[in-house]
Structures are given as C-alpha cells and as structure tokens.
Design an enzyme around this catalytic site. Sequence first.
Site, PDB file in Angstrom:
ATOM      1  N   ARG A 150      49.123  54.820  55.358  1.00 11.46           N
ATOM      2  CA  ARG A 150      49.741  54.033  54.285  1.00 11.46           C
ATOM      3  C   ARG A 150      49.582  54.729  52.937  1.00 11.46           C
ATOM      4  O   ARG A 150      50.302  54.458  51.988  1.00 11.46           O
ATOM      5  CB  ARG A 150      49.162  52.612  54.238  1.00 11.46           C
ATOM      6  N   TYR A 166      73.207  44.392  42.730  1.00 14.15           N
ATOM      7  CA  TYR A 166      72.948  44.165  44.139  1.00 14.15           C
ATOM      8  C   TYR A 166      72.415  42.739  44.312  1.00 14.15           C
ATOM      9  O   TYR A 166      71.485  42.335  43.630  1.00 14.15           O
ATOM     10  CB  TYR A 166      71.936  45.196  44.649  1.00 14.15           C
ATOM     11  N   ASP A 203      68.863  51.266  38.534  1.00 10.36           N
ATOM     12  CA  ASP A 203      69.182  51.490  39.946  1.00 10.36           C
ATOM     13  C   ASP A 203      70.388  52.435  39.953  1.00 10.36           C
ATOM     14  O   ASP A 203      71.501  52.037  39.619  1.00 10.36           O
ATOM     15  CB  ASP A 203      69.495  50.154  40.625  1.00 10.36           C
ATOM     16  N   LYS A 236      71.683  55.058  51.236  1.00 11.68           N
ATOM     17  CA  LYS A 236      73.077  55.340  50.910  1.00 11.68           C
ATOM     18  C   LYS A 236      73.272  56.864  50.798  1.00 11.68           C
ATOM     19  O   LYS A 236      73.165  57.554  51.780  1.00 11.68           O
ATOM     20  CB  LYS A 236      73.467  54.594  49.644  1.00 11.68           C
TER      21      LYS A 236
HETATM   22  C1  LIG Z   1      71.872  48.971  49.247  1.00 10.72           C
HETATM   23  C2  LIG Z   1      71.407  48.800  47.848  1.00 10.72           C
HETATM   24  C3  LIG Z   1      70.125  48.318  47.575  1.00 10.72           C
HETATM   25  C4  LIG Z   1      69.173  47.908  48.663  1.00 10.72           C
HETATM   26  O1  LIG Z   1      68.749  48.995  49.391  1.00 10.72           O
HETATM   27  P1  LIG Z   1      68.275  48.885  50.967  1.00 10.72           P
HETATM   28  O2  LIG Z   1      67.983  50.298  51.301  1.00 10.72           O
HETATM   29  O3  LIG Z   1      69.416  48.291  51.716  1.00 10.72           O
HETATM   30  O4  LIG Z   1      67.074  48.006  50.977  1.00 10.72           O
HETATM   31  C5  LIG Z   1      69.754  48.224  46.240  1.00 10.72           C
HETATM   32  N1  LIG Z   1      70.579  48.563  45.243  1.00 10.72           N
HETATM   33  C6  LIG Z   1      71.821  49.030  45.479  1.00 10.72           C
HETATM   34  C7  LIG Z   1      72.703  49.392  44.330  1.00 10.72           C
HETATM   35  C8  LIG Z   1      72.279  49.161  46.778  1.00 10.72           C
HETATM   36  O5  LIG Z   1      73.513  49.602  47.004  1.00 10.72           O
END
Ligand SMILES: *Cc1c(COP(=O)(O)O)cnc(C)c1O
Length: 405
Positions: A70, A123, A195, A220
């Site tokens: 961890r 999101y 983000d 992504k």
């Molecule tokens: C998909 C996404 C998230 C969440 O990420 P996960 O890997 O699915 O937990 C957060 N912010 C944005 C802009 C996203 O597209």
Amino acid sequence: MPAHSTLPLRQPGWSTRSVHAGDKRPFPHHALTFPVFHTATYTFDDTADLSQFMQARLWGPVDGRTEYGRYGNPTLSRVEDKLAELEGAGEAILFSSGMAAITTTLLSLLSAGDHLIITDDSYRRTRQFCLTTLKRLGIECSLVPAAQLDRLEPAIRPETKLIVSESPTNPYLRVLDLEHLVQIATRAGVKTLIDSTFATPINQRPLEFGIDLVVHSATKYLAGHNDLLAGVVAGSEYLVALIRENLWVMGATCDPHAAYLTYRGLKTLALRLSRQNETAQRVAEFLEPHSKIRRVWYPGLASHPDYEVARRQMSGFGGVVSFEVEGGLAEASRLVDSVRVPLIASSLGGVETLIEQPALMSYFELSGEERMQVGIKDNLVRLSVGIEDSEDLIADLAQALEAIE
Ligand SMILES: *Cc1c(COP(=O)(O)O)cnc(C)c1O
C-alpha cells in the site's frame, strides 16, 4: 553503471517524453521494459536491516525500497515519475481510479468548517461527492457556472480553501482561463485543482499557469486502451506528499498490473493524442455545417465560446466532440443507433471511438426538466474519437445522419 535517463540533451519533444520520461536505466536485470512487481509486501534480511529501515523512514521515503504494497511498488513508481515529468510536477501519485484520486485529494486538503467551490458541467460523481459526501462531513460546497470567472470571485468566502474545476469540461468542453483563475485564487489565498482528464499533459499543462494540483482519470487518454481504471494527482512535492500520507490510510492504491498497462499506454500518449486532436477537428468541421446538426461544441471551432482561451492555453483541443442533433432524444438515438464504427459506451479517450447520449447515460435517472436544469439537452450526443481513420469515421457519421428523418 549509475542510473541514467534516456532523454536527449536537447529539450525533448512530447513523443520522446512519452516514451522515455521518468525512466532511470538500467532497469532490473537489464530488461528493456520495466517489470511488473506482483508483490503485496517486502522482506528484510534481519532485524537490524528492519530497524535501520524504520529509523530512516522516520525522515521520509527511503530510496529504493518500502515495506508494504500500500506504501509503494516499483512499477507504480515508474508511472508516477513519467507522469510527474509530463505534467511538469514535483511529484505524482497513481491511484486505483480517477474518483479515488479526486476523493483522496479532497479529503486530504479539506476539514470540517472549510468551504470549497466547484464548477458545474463537471463529472457527475465529483459533483455528487462534493455536494453530498463532503457536506455530510461539514464541508460546504458552492457550485458556480464553468468558464464564467466573474461568477467565481463573489462565491469566495473567508473559509474557502479550494477551487475545483475541469478544463475542458464535460460534455460542453468549456475551457477555463487558467491564468485568470490563478490570479483570482492567489488574491484570495485559495488553492486550485484542475481535472485535466479531457486535455492530458500533451494538450494542456495547468501547473505551468500556477494551478496547485492536477488530477486525471488515467482510465481515459493516459492509459488509452479502454482496458483499466486508474487515476492521477500531480503537483508540488509538498502537497503530493500530504495526499500520499492519506492514500496510505485510505488505501486506493493502484494495482501493479494496471500500473504496468498505464505505463505501456503512456508511451504512445503523444502519438495517440496527435491523431485524436486531428480527427476530432475534422469531425467537428464536418458536422458543423450539416443540415441535420443544430450545434457543435468543440473548442477548436471558432463558434465555441472558449475558442480564444483554448487557442492561447492549449496545444490541441482533444478527441471529444459534443453536438446537438436537429430534433430531440429520438433523433439523437436514431443517429447513435445508425453508426457502425463508434461503440455505444460511456468513457472516452481510448483507441476505440465511443458514442453516447448524456441524457441516456450519465443523467438517465434525472427527469427531462432536471436535465435541463443541469444543462443536459436531450438532443446532445458525445463522441470520443479513437485512432481509427478520420475518413472512415466521417463517412460513417454521414451515412448515419442520412438515417435521421
Ligand atoms: C471518468 C472521469 C472521472 C472519473 O474517473 P474514473 O477513472 O472513472 O474513476 C473524473 N473526471 C473526469 C473528467 C472523467 O472523465
């Protein structure tokens, strides 16, 4: 032989960085690729070795080893070093998902009585976490419209600790003027978090504008192959160390196999993004004048409200194109059901082109009226272009648009 970098002496380009950044060679056993260390824990030679490690550990991370999975893993460290170099950050952490990166970061920075500001068009789970989970813990949250910085300043209170936004946002791809955001936040002594999932460090590097922390859903573009979940936070060594301490308690560590796949995916990041930027621009330009299309939302089009900001602060506009079909939910569904190449799925940023209607996917449980309140139109379609040939995607969209009555 001492550990050495494989970056060139000149300022490297983004593809060279994607392949080599963060690497210190030679790798174990002189392997070309970095091994996946599938281990939950680590051994000590004897009790003296253990005591020496524990003593050194009191002063911070110990170079070259840790004591439990961890708290660290060499495969994860490779990814973290690469990501830190790509973002221009002091340090980065790899988490088990994007949401794990966001929730661990916010829980590390905020305490009961604090206030945070988030922007809308974000999101949905991030918004839910801030407006419900954090609220339950005594942390107040204000929601302000994305990319309207004049609405941000009046929302700042004495107890405001953090401003959180996406850029570009989802699904309307609003782009925040990061320089202006940093000016406002600095004046008020408030930290900022972006983000940057939709941009990746290839298209936008928020830390260079003075943003304090960047998070990504590595699920992504960063990993890029729609085959794993992971998340990232990057920033100064000081802030990231604070978040890492909390990660060790909360436990959303990335699995070594997912970390390896992320590392492998990152090597083609710049290559994939350059194709995706180009294809998305072509698709947006094809859709915009089409008689069956009401409006296209893409920051690389002069018609997008944030075109000028995007041109100034981004080096590419990304692979997501959102558009409104002439008509409503049924017409949008007709298009989605008529395309052959794009697959119907949530998520974005991978090599496969994905298509979805936000009204039927992320916002399904809301009523039509509630969806209008959060700005999700029934005729809206979100397309995340993959790395297929742009000619194939455009021809496919053209035939699908013909299918709409
Ligand atoms: C998909 C996404 C998230 C969440 O990420 P996960 O890997 O699915 O937990 C957060 N912010 C944005 C802009 C996203 O597209």
